[in-house]
Design an enzyme around this catalytic site. Structure first.
Site, PDB file in Angstrom:
ATOM      1  N   THR A 204       7.336   2.945   7.809  1.00 53.30           N
ATOM      2  CA  THR A 204       7.816   2.013   8.890  1.00 53.30           C
ATOM      3  C   THR A 204       8.612   3.501   9.527  1.00 53.30           C
ATOM      4  OG1 THR A 204       8.079  -0.084   7.568  1.00 53.30           O
ATOM      5  CG2 THR A 204       9.452   0.646   9.586  1.00 53.30           C
ATOM      6  N   GLY A 234       9.076  -9.506   7.460  1.00 56.52           N
ATOM      7  CA  GLY A 234      10.788  -7.956   7.462  1.00 56.52           C
ATOM      8  C   GLY A 234      11.570  -8.601   7.333  1.00 56.52           C
TER       9      GLY A 234
HETATM   10  N1  ASP Z   1      11.166  -3.149   6.303  1.00 55.89           N
HETATM   11  C1  ASP Z   1      10.399  -3.171   5.958  1.00 55.89           C
HETATM   12  C2  ASP Z   1       9.413  -4.604   5.884  1.00 55.89           C
HETATM   13  O1  ASP Z   1       9.950  -5.289   5.109  1.00 55.89           O
HETATM   14  C3  ASP Z   1       8.841  -2.586   4.954  1.00 55.89           C
HETATM   15  C4  ASP Z   1       9.584  -1.096   5.356  1.00 55.89           C
HETATM   16  O2  ASP Z   1      10.608  -0.366   6.173  1.00 55.89           O
HETATM   17  O3  ASP Z   1       8.772  -0.164   4.285  1.00 55.89           O
HETATM   18  O4  ASP Z   1       8.827  -4.975   6.254  1.00 55.89           O
END
Ligand code: ASP
Length: 336
Positions: A204, A234
């Site tokens: 991300t 998310g």
């Molecule tokens: N926070 C992101 C989500 O839950 C994923 C990530 O940051 O790796 O969609």
């Protein structure tokens, strides 16, 4: 009356003129980025495998910084830097993002500016090439904060954003990962059990920036978590969970197991701890991540205030991250 007017106003006029002639000093320019936190097998972390990631972080940082040096705003810098990462094909954002359990890419993104608390986001979009640009369009060209799925895509198309087929986002790495998870799911289902995939994919992308006008902004863009259910959203596109910015406290972009960040409203929680408890950035970041960990989640975040102070913190053993500080010092790191 006339004499009084000149007698009084001339010195005042001179004072105003002399104030105007000394240009106020610019505020510091700072940019901080992350490209996901996760637990990596450190024995596989070799300089040559880290290089492409470090090179892209460098390109994103340099571009975002240049945008602000040339007079752009922190919002411009956040969008430009995230665009670089969305186009890279190596992060979990834009091209290169993970697949959902249907074998499709579904993207989330959000952006917020600290000077006026304006924010925009898109979620579960499948055909917008650069979701962070769509989030910005929602912020600037609609009366809404969040648009999802088809509505967000129609909006992006109507505003002239670049649209692509879902297959544009596919990369061999993400496709192979999906195939092996699909096989695993089929086997486990045959034995009558539920398949609960590990959500360990990371990549991300987030940026926080401070421009010379003294304004901060934050943005986050993601493909979400590994083998997520279609329609799963998310924390990244949720203002207050994965992204927040307020000039009176700080700008925040998070990464990690989003469900925990949503439940805790992590990004907004950090600003609240700073404003209401007088915490330092460091203390607020550490406490927010400790709350995530206590619930069973993991992740990381970047935080920046309008004085140019910043923190990059994470509970995992690695986070792709980097910054250019107010003295022009640049650093890019992956492992601790
Ligand atoms: N926070 C992101 C989500 O839950 C994923 C990530 O940051 O790796 O969609």
């Amino acid at each position: 009356m006339k004499k009084y007017f000149w007698g009084l106003s001339l010195p005042v006029f001179l004072i105003i003129t002399s104030f105007n002639s000394s240009k106020p000093a610019d505020n510091p320019i700072v940019i901080v980025i992350h490209a996901g936190a996760g637990n990596m097998d450190l024995s596989h972390s070799k300089p040559e495998t880290r290089k492409p990631v470090e090179d892209k972080l460098n390109e994103a940082l340099e571009l975002g910084h240049k945008v602000m040096v040339n007079g752009g705003t922190s919002t411009d810098a956040v969008e430009a830097a995230i665009n670089v990462m969305e186009n890279a094909g190596i992060f979990d954002a834009g091209k290169g993002a993970i697949f959902n359990s249907d074998g499709k890419v579904e993207l989330d993104a959000s952006i917020m500016q600290g000077k006026d608390l304006k924010a925009g986001s898109v979620a579960a979009v499948m055909t917008i090439k650069n979701p962070i640009t769509a989030a910005r369009a929602v912020m600037e060209k609609s009366t809404h904060v969040m648009l999802v799925a088809r509505g967000a895509e129609d909006f992006a198309k109507a505003h002239g954003l670049e649209m692509v087929d879902n297959s544009y986002f596919y990369t061999p790495g993400a496709m192979n990962e999906w195939k092996s998870l699909k096989d695993k799911e089929n086997q486990i289902r045959k034995s009558g059990q539920n398949f609960l995939p590990e959500t360990n994919k990371w990549g991300t992308c987030g940026v926080v920036a401070l421009d010379k006008y003294g304004n901060i902004a934050a943005g986050t863009s993601t493909g979400g978590v590994t083998y997520k259910k279609p329609g799963r959203v998310g924390d990244s596109p949720i203002i207050g969970a994965g992204t927040y910015a307020d000039n009176t406290s700080c700008a925040v972009s998070c990464t990690g197991t989003g469900e925990y960040f949503i439940r805790l409203g992590v990004a907004r929680d950090i600003t609240n701890m700073i404003v209401y408890k007088g915490y330092s950035l460091q203390k607020a970041a550490a406490e927010a991540l400790a709350k995530v960990k206590a619930l069973g989640g993991e992740g990381g975040l970047i935080v920046l205030n309008k004085n140019g102070q910043f923190v990059m913190d994470f509970t995992t053993n690695a986070m792709n991250r980097g910054y250019i500080d107010q003295n022009g010092k640049k650093e890019i790191k992956i492992i601790r």
